[in-house]
Design an enzyme around this catalytic site. Structure first.
Site, mmCIF file in Angstrom:
data_model
loop_
_atom_site.group_PDB
_atom_site.id
_atom_site.type_symbol
_atom_site.label_atom_id
_atom_site.label_comp_id
_atom_site.label_asym_id
_atom_site.label_seq_id
_atom_site.Cartn_x
_atom_site.Cartn_y
_atom_site.Cartn_z
ATOM 1 N N TYR A 151 7.694 -12.265 -9.453
ATOM 2 C CA TYR A 151 8.220 -12.285 -10.564
ATOM 3 C C TYR A 151 8.851 -13.687 -10.954
ATOM 4 O O TYR A 151 8.855 -14.356 -11.820
ATOM 5 C CB TYR A 151 8.958 -11.121 -11.245
ATOM 6 N N TYR A 194 5.262 -12.530 4.391
ATOM 7 C CA TYR A 194 4.104 -11.950 3.664
ATOM 8 C C TYR A 194 3.928 -12.642 2.510
ATOM 9 O O TYR A 194 4.408 -12.659 1.690
ATOM 10 C CB TYR A 194 4.399 -10.299 3.417
ATOM 11 N N THR A 228 0.635 -1.287 0.028
ATOM 12 C CA THR A 228 0.063 -0.159 -0.057
ATOM 13 C C THR A 228 0.754 1.145 0.124
ATOM 14 O O THR A 228 0.275 2.218 -0.145
ATOM 15 C CB THR A 228 -1.058 0.031 1.195
#
Length: 309
Positions: free
Chosen positions: A107, A133, A45
């Site tokens: 990625y 995370y 965020t």
């Protein structure tokens, strides 16, 4: 160490795209005043993907400075490069942060063995507490419970922010880890369910604008007063969903500007400002009395746009 409401703080910017440190200071004060339990600085965020390394470090350091040790700061230090993550983590060792939030490498699409070795390598190069995370929709790789359980045995890996949306993960992890291992929701819409199943906290996007509401909901959940927590959750449910009407943090920045928390809703490319269609949808919601009831209280009147409330 971390329980309750943890805000995934936006990184405010000027119209020209530079970081606005004046607004950042205001936001930190707002969360201290609103009883937020901790701040994540430069996570998803906070636009970690588009800040330069120099900016990334500076925003974290400034957030720590503005907090004046009144609220714990968790630094987003994740990268798809193991060595880049180690470099930033080591740089922050004496900065005053309370922990690092480390995202699954994006990625690259590593195997579970690669994910395990990535986090192990980082943890072996620092004494700072590490929070894993997992957000597979963003990273393209899923940190599975069996790998989390293995990683939980590393002494400074203290918990996980689980944002897969799979609530079965709570029990699948909780049953096999140390009682002190933290289970933190990374999804506002299912956060209360997550906590009711045994989670400790939520890292919340919505808390940027209604920190006191999220704090109260989490506090009720911690005290197992789920009826009261559910009442708040039902009240804010529509708002939680609207936060993801476009890619985060586009909507949360738009609303933060609208209510006067920040000066602009600038986001960095390749993200762009809120579309006209979604602008109309959010404007319609903001005009509802329910939103004004949710957002306004005596504590935050000095932080919001007077014309708004």
């Amino acid at each position: 160490m971390f329980k309750g409401s943890i805000v995934a703080l936006i990184t405010p910017m000027k119209i020209n795209g530079e970081v606005c440190y004046k607004s950042l200071k205001k936001l930190v004060k707002y969360h201290i005043k609103s009883n937020t339990n901790a701040i994540v600085s430069v996570g998803t965020t906070g636009e970690s993907a588009t800040l330069t390394q120099k900016e990334h470090y500076k925003v974290i350091i400034k957030t720590v400075k503005y907090s004046k040790k009144k609220i714990p700061i968790i630094a987003g230090t994740g990268s798809n490069s193991t060595y880049e993550s180690i470099e930033l983590t080591k740089k922050l060792e004496n900065s005053g942060i309370s922990a690092c939030l480390n995202v699954v490498p994006y990625y690259n699409k590593p195997t579970q063995k690669g994910i395990f070795e990535h986090f192990k390598k980082i943890s072996n190069n620092t004494d700072l507490p590490q929070i894993l995370y997992n957000i597979p929709k963003r990273t393209g790789s899923d940190l599975l419970p069996k790998t989390v359980i293995k990683l939980s045995k590393i002494k400074n890996i203290i918990g996980i922010k689980e944002a897969s949306g799979d609530l079965s993960r709570v029990n699948n992890i909780k049953s096999f880890v140390n009682k002190k291992f933290l289970l933190i929701s990374g999804d506002d819409t299912t956060a209360l369910d997550f906590m009711q199943l045994g989670g400790n906290a939520v890292i919340s996007v919505t808390a940027n604008i209604i920190p006191n509401k999220i704090f109260k909901m989490c506090n009720f959940a911690i005290k197992k007063k789920f009826y009261k927590a559910r009442k708040i959750n039902n009240e804010i449910n529509e708002l939680n969903k609207l936060m993801f009407i476009e890619t985060n943090p586009i909507p949360i920045k738009w609303i933060s500007k609208k209510i006067g928390l920040i000066k602009t809703d600038t986001v960095r490319l390749p993200l762009t400002k809120l579309s006209k269609k979604n602008n109309s949808i959010l404007n319609f919601f903001l005009k509802k009395n329910i939103f004004r009831k949710i957002i306004f209280n005596k504590k935050n009147k000095n932080y919001l746009n007077k014309n708004f409330y």
